[in-house]
Design a protein around this motif. Structure first.
Motif, PDB file in Angstrom:
ATOM      1  N   ASP A 161     -25.342 110.652 -75.948  1.00 13.39           N
ATOM      2  CA  ASP A 161     -24.759 110.798 -77.284  1.00 13.39           C
ATOM      3  C   ASP A 161     -24.745 109.451 -77.995  1.00 13.39           C
ATOM      4  OD1 ASP A 161     -22.470 110.916 -79.344  1.00 13.39           O
ATOM      5  OD2 ASP A 161     -22.737 113.014 -78.762  1.00 13.39           O
ATOM      6  N   PRO A 162     -25.171 109.412 -79.243  1.00 10.33           N
ATOM      7  CA  PRO A 162     -25.225 108.146 -79.995  1.00 10.33           C
ATOM      8  C   PRO A 162     -23.870 107.447 -80.147  1.00 10.33           C
ATOM      9  CG  PRO A 162     -26.322 109.916 -81.213  1.00 10.33           C
ATOM     10  CD  PRO A 162     -25.721 110.530 -80.002  1.00 10.33           C
ATOM     11  N   LEU A 163     -22.788 108.192 -80.107  1.00 12.83           N
ATOM     12  CA  LEU A 163     -21.467 107.566 -80.208  1.00 12.83           C
ATOM     13  C   LEU A 163     -21.201 106.590 -79.058  1.00 12.83           C
ATOM     14  CD1 LEU A 163     -19.213 110.583 -81.260  1.00 12.83           C
ATOM     15  CD2 LEU A 163     -19.937 108.660 -82.681  1.00 12.83           C
ATOM     16  N   LEU A 164     -21.875 106.810 -77.939  1.00 13.85           N
ATOM     17  CA  LEU A 164     -21.650 105.968 -76.760  1.00 13.85           C
ATOM     18  C   LEU A 164     -22.396 104.641 -76.815  1.00 13.85           C
ATOM     19  CD1 LEU A 164     -21.794 108.700 -73.975  1.00 13.85           C
ATOM     20  CD2 LEU A 164     -19.766 107.714 -75.077  1.00 13.85           C
ATOM     21  N   ALA A 165     -23.194 104.427 -77.835  1.00 14.43           N
ATOM     22  CA  ALA A 165     -23.992 103.201 -77.942  1.00 14.43           C
ATOM     23  C   ALA A 165     -23.129 101.947 -77.940  1.00 14.43           C
ATOM     24  CB  ALA A 165     -24.857 103.242 -79.190  1.00 14.43           C
ATOM     25  N   GLN A 166     -21.888 102.061 -78.368  1.00 13.72           N
ATOM     26  CA  GLN A 166     -21.004 100.891 -78.437  1.00 13.72           C
ATOM     27  C   GLN A 166     -20.351 100.555 -77.091  1.00 13.72           C
ATOM     28  OE1 GLN A 166     -18.066 101.997 -81.318  1.00 13.72           O
ATOM     29  NE2 GLN A 166     -17.355 103.723 -80.133  1.00 13.72           N
ATOM     30  N   ILE A 167     -20.535 101.405 -76.089  1.00 14.16           N
ATOM     31  CA  ILE A 167     -19.919 101.184 -74.780  1.00 14.16           C
ATOM     32  C   ILE A 167     -20.959 100.581 -73.836  1.00 14.16           C
ATOM     33  CG2 ILE A 167     -18.786 102.301 -72.810  1.00 14.16           C
ATOM     34  CD1 ILE A 167     -17.729 104.390 -74.777  1.00 14.16           C
ATOM     35  N   PRO A 168     -20.605  99.509 -73.123  1.00 15.10           N
ATOM     36  CA  PRO A 168     -21.562  98.864 -72.206  1.00 15.10           C
ATOM     37  C   PRO A 168     -22.144  99.840 -71.181  1.00 15.10           C
ATOM     38  CG  PRO A 168     -19.621  97.492 -72.484  1.00 15.10           C
ATOM     39  CD  PRO A 168     -19.319  98.804 -73.148  1.00 15.10           C
ATOM     40  N   VAL A 169     -23.413  99.645 -70.871  1.00 13.36           N
ATOM     41  CA  VAL A 169     -24.150 100.528 -69.970  1.00 13.36           C
ATOM     42  C   VAL A 169     -23.468 100.649 -68.606  1.00 13.36           C
ATOM     43  CG1 VAL A 169     -26.337 100.811 -68.744  1.00 13.36           C
ATOM     44  CG2 VAL A 169     -26.336 100.111 -71.123  1.00 13.36           C
ATOM     45  N   GLU A 170     -22.949  99.537 -68.058  1.00 13.67           N
ATOM     46  CA  GLU A 170     -22.340  99.610 -66.724  1.00 13.67           C
ATOM     47  C   GLU A 170     -21.117 100.530 -66.707  1.00 13.67           C
ATOM     48  OE1 GLU A 170     -21.329  95.897 -68.862  1.00 13.67           O
ATOM     49  OE2 GLU A 170     -23.251  96.565 -68.110  1.00 13.67           O
ATOM     50  N   LYS A 171     -20.391 100.578 -67.808  1.00 18.96           N
ATOM     51  CA  LYS A 171     -19.243 101.490 -67.897  1.00 18.96           C
ATOM     52  C   LYS A 171     -19.731 102.944 -67.941  1.00 18.96           C
ATOM     53  CE  LYS A 171     -15.952  98.410 -70.166  1.00 18.96           C
ATOM     54  NZ  LYS A 171     -15.058  98.257 -71.333  1.00 18.96           N
ATOM     55  N   LEU A 172     -20.800 103.180 -68.687  1.00 18.91           N
ATOM     56  CA  LEU A 172     -21.338 104.531 -68.778  1.00 18.91           C
ATOM     57  C   LEU A 172     -21.893 105.014 -67.444  1.00 18.91           C
ATOM     58  CD1 LEU A 172     -23.099 104.361 -72.250  1.00 18.91           C
ATOM     59  CD2 LEU A 172     -20.914 105.447 -71.681  1.00 18.91           C
ATOM     60  N   LEU A 173     -22.528 104.113 -66.708  1.00 18.11           N
ATOM     61  CA  LEU A 173     -23.052 104.487 -65.392  1.00 18.11           C
ATOM     62  C   LEU A 173     -21.924 104.850 -64.435  1.00 18.11           C
ATOM     63  CD1 LEU A 173     -25.947 101.904 -64.989  1.00 18.11           C
ATOM     64  CD2 LEU A 173     -26.126 104.355 -65.482  1.00 18.11           C
ATOM     65  N   MET A 174     -20.818 104.107 -64.491  1.00 17.60           N
ATOM     66  CA  MET A 174     -19.658 104.415 -63.660  1.00 17.60           C
ATOM     67  C   MET A 174     -19.112 105.793 -64.030  1.00 17.60           C
ATOM     68  SD  MET A 174     -17.439 103.921 -61.318  1.00 17.60           S
ATOM     69  CE  MET A 174     -17.597 102.240 -60.801  1.00 17.60           C
ATOM     70  N   LEU A 175     -19.014 106.068 -65.303  1.00 21.13           N
ATOM     71  CA  LEU A 175     -18.517 107.367 -65.748  1.00 21.13           C
ATOM     72  C   LEU A 175     -19.446 108.498 -65.343  1.00 21.13           C
ATOM     73  CD1 LEU A 175     -17.120 106.655 -69.284  1.00 21.13           C
ATOM     74  CD2 LEU A 175     -15.866 107.395 -67.283  1.00 21.13           C
ATOM     75  N   GLN A 176     -20.733 108.245 -65.409  1.00 19.99           N
ATOM     76  CA  GLN A 176     -21.705 109.255 -64.997  1.00 19.99           C
ATOM     77  C   GLN A 176     -21.519 109.594 -63.522  1.00 19.99           C
ATOM     78  OE1 GLN A 176     -25.833 108.178 -65.606  1.00 19.99           O
ATOM     79  NE2 GLN A 176     -26.357 110.298 -66.025  1.00 19.99           N
ATOM     80  N   THR A 177     -21.271 108.597 -62.702  1.00 17.22           N
ATOM     81  CA  THR A 177     -21.018 108.811 -61.275  1.00 17.22           C
ATOM     82  C   THR A 177     -19.744 109.625 -61.077  1.00 17.22           C
ATOM     83  OG1 THR A 177     -22.136 106.758 -60.701  1.00 17.22           O
ATOM     84  CG2 THR A 177     -20.607 107.647 -59.073  1.00 17.22           C
ATOM     85  N   MET A 178     -18.696 109.253 -61.822  1.00 15.21           N
ATOM     86  CA  MET A 178     -17.421 109.960 -61.705  1.00 15.21           C
ATOM     87  C   MET A 178     -17.540 111.417 -62.144  1.00 15.21           C
ATOM     88  SD  MET A 178     -14.853 106.973 -63.015  1.00 15.21           S
ATOM     89  CE  MET A 178     -13.512 108.116 -63.254  1.00 15.21           C
ATOM     90  N   THR A 179     -18.281 111.677 -63.233  1.00 14.59           N
ATOM     91  CA  THR A 179     -18.423 113.051 -63.696  1.00 14.59           C
ATOM     92  C   THR A 179     -19.263 113.871 -62.720  1.00 14.59           C
ATOM     93  OG1 THR A 179     -20.278 112.471 -65.136  1.00 14.59           O
ATOM     94  CG2 THR A 179     -18.103 112.539 -66.135  1.00 14.59           C
ATOM     95  N   ALA A 180     -20.232 113.230 -62.069  1.00 21.97           N
ATOM     96  CA  ALA A 180     -21.016 113.938 -61.057  1.00 21.97           C
ATOM     97  C   ALA A 180     -20.117 114.338 -59.888  1.00 21.97           C
ATOM     98  CB  ALA A 180     -22.170 113.063 -60.573  1.00 21.97           C
ATOM     99  N   ILE A 192     -10.245 102.855 -60.992  1.00 22.78           N
ATOM    100  CA  ILE A 192     -11.488 102.761 -61.749  1.00 22.78           C
ATOM    101  C   ILE A 192     -11.759 101.272 -61.950  1.00 22.78           C
ATOM    102  CG2 ILE A 192     -12.669 103.370 -63.890  1.00 22.78           C
ATOM    103  CD1 ILE A 192     -10.630 105.688 -64.147  1.00 22.78           C
ATOM    104  N   PRO A 193     -12.874 100.767 -61.435  1.00 20.11           N
ATOM    105  CA  PRO A 193     -13.104  99.321 -61.452  1.00 20.11           C
ATOM    106  C   PRO A 193     -13.411  98.731 -62.821  1.00 20.11           C
ATOM    107  CG  PRO A 193     -14.975 100.464 -60.501  1.00 20.11           C
ATOM    108  CD  PRO A 193     -13.928 101.498 -60.760  1.00 20.11           C
ATOM    109  N   LEU A 194     -13.443  99.541 -63.853  1.00 21.36           N
ATOM    110  CA  LEU A 194     -13.720  99.049 -65.192  1.00 21.36           C
ATOM    111  C   LEU A 194     -12.556  99.373 -66.110  1.00 21.36           C
ATOM    112  CD1 LEU A 194     -17.343 100.432 -65.444  1.00 21.36           C
ATOM    113  CD2 LEU A 194     -16.711  98.070 -65.063  1.00 21.36           C
ATOM    114  N   ASN A 195     -12.301  98.500 -67.049  1.00 21.17           N
ATOM    115  CA  ASN A 195     -11.264  98.746 -68.037  1.00 21.17           C
ATOM    116  C   ASN A 195     -11.918  99.177 -69.337  1.00 21.17           C
ATOM    117  OD1 ASN A 195      -9.057  97.990 -66.425  1.00 21.17           O
ATOM    118  ND2 ASN A 195      -9.528  95.842 -66.779  1.00 21.17           N
ATOM    119  N   PHE A 196     -11.343 100.193 -69.949  1.00 22.02           N
ATOM    120  CA  PHE A 196     -11.842 100.687 -71.221  1.00 22.02           C
ATOM    121  C   PHE A 196     -10.838 100.350 -72.312  1.00 22.02           C
ATOM    122  CE2 PHE A 196     -13.958 103.265 -68.063  1.00 22.02           C
ATOM    123  CZ  PHE A 196     -15.249 103.329 -68.541  1.00 22.02           C
TER     124      PHE A 196
END
Length: 103
Positions: free
Chosen positions: A8-27, A51-55
């Motif tokens: 989703d384009p809205l996620l472009a502002q969030i660093p990739v490493e945070k998104l990868l962590m979330l993808q793992t968690m959602t899986a 969660i090792p990342l802060n949002f």
């Protein structure tokens, strides 16, 4: 949940490493039944230190918007329920801490 949420384009502002962590968690969450998923979500909400990342608050709002956009109606209801329970837990926890600190 539809796996396209991560693009989703809205996620472009969030660093990739945070998104990868979330993808793992959602899986991981996607492999759980409804009861186990609720426990998983509540554990995450109560123990954000797991969660090792802060949002930032802004990132959290964007994530919530995107996740609910791609979630099924059942998933969206479950997410809303978990957020309400986490909010109540946090409010109760804050009230207890204030009482203990003499506030």
């Amino acid at each position: 949940m539809n796996e396209n949420w991560i693009r989703d384009p809205l996620l472009a502002q969030i660093p990739v490493e945070k998104l990868l962590m979330l993808q793992t968690m959602t899986a991981q969450a996607g492999q759980k039944n409804r009861q186990d998923l609720m426990v998983y979500l509540m554990t995450m909400a109560r123990n954000p230190g797991q969660i090792p990342l802060n949002f930032t608050d802004e990132e959290k709002q964007v994530l919530l918007t995107v996740v609910q956009k791609y979630a099924s109606p059942q998933e969206s209801a479950l997410i809303s329920q978990a957020l309400m329970m986490a909010s109540r837990y946090n409010n109760n926890n804050n009230n207890s801490n204030n009482k203990n600190n003499g506030k």
